[in-house]
Enzyme design. Structure first.
Site: not given
Length: 294
Positions: A42, A275
């Site tokens: 990711s 993230h």
């Protein structure tokens, strides 16, 4: 009819000028790499950074992640991005089931003529990242100024999170060997993870870890990056790209407009929790481009 002929002539001239400009741009920026393949998890895919790709949607692969930015910057001939959120090293050689589809084994995207490969993997092996973000925030209340998460993952004096990184190193080294076997002439870059926690100070509203766990979190990241770097050194045919150092001052606690990493709150049109943001992807692409130009 005279007006029509004039318009036709004008359009022809504009088209010719546009074609000339395109040809000039191509001559100025010739494709340095013919086929670029991006592999990773990711932190490569860029979940929730607009706009998502659909191949498959469950990978949450952004059209503005660092492979896309890098490919455009390098003017590559073609590029293939098979990174996928949740991937670990096993998903390099096995298909990964995701919501609404399946992501094929990532190494299957490689070709004998592939000449550039970036690999961003390792953080999900042994559940390292998942364990940290899934456990540490809930322990802060028990000892806000201490290091309850570090203590939680320490057994008989052994840091179990860091101990698992020896396996990660071997796994990454095996992936690198698999890349070379499929694309023997490719320049292969193993990309490390950018800094999440600041070098000093705290921001519990953004990173809800106990104060003493901030330094430990950074030390885990450094150990993870060292495992990747050591795998590269043992491989001997690839290079390591450090993004931890260059991302100093761009951690999740950085002021607005400077952070590369999102905090605990998922932002549906910007980034998943913990993230990279779009500016983080652009920053990592810059770091990689500089590495290639050295």
């Amino acid at each position: 009819m005279r007006t029509t002929r004039l318009l036709s002539t004008a359009f022809a001239v504009v088209a010719l000028l546009a074609a000339s400009a395109t040809a000039a741009a191509a001559a100025t920026h010739p494709a340095r790499y013919r086929h670029y393949v991006a592999l990773g998890d990711s932190y490569t895919a860029g979940p929730l950074i607009p706009l998502p790709r659909l191949d498959p949607l469950g990978c949450l692969r952004s059209t503005a992640n660092y492979p896309a930015v890098l490919a455009a910057r390098l003017h590559v001939g073609t590029y293939t991005d098979v990174s996928c959120s949740g991937a670990d090293t096993s998903d390099m050689t096995h298909a990964q089931n995701v919501p609404l589809g399946v992501n094929p084994a990532q190494l299957s995207a490689l070709r004998p003529g592939t000449d550039l490969v970036t690999l961003g993997i390792g953080g999900n092996d042994s559940g390292v990242f998942g364990s940290l973000v899934g456990t540490c925030p809930s322990l802060r209340a028990s000892d806000p100024t201490g290091n309850p998460c570090q203590q939680h993952f320490t057994t008989n004096g052994v840091d179990t999170v860091k101990a698992a990184l020896a396996t990660t190193q071997r796994n990454v080294q095996s992936v690198l060997a698999g890349i070379h076997a499929r694309s023997p002439h490719a320049k292969v870059l193993a990309v490390g993870y950018p800094r999440i926690a600041p070098e000093s100070g705290y921001c519990p509203d953004i990173l809800p870890f106990a104060d003493g766990d901030y330094a430990w979190l950074s030390s885990v990241e450094e150990a993870l990056n060292a495992a990747i770097s050591n795998a590269v050194a043992a491989d001997g045919h690839s290079s390591y790209v450090d993004t931890f150092g260059p991302s100093s001052g761009h951690d999740a606690c950085a002021p607005d407009g400077a952070a590369w990493i999102n905090g605990k709150d998922t932002l549906p049109l910007a980034a998943a929790a913990y993230h990279p943001l779009a500016r983080g992807m652009a920053g990592v692409a810059t770091v990689i481009a500089r590495h290639l130009n050295r």
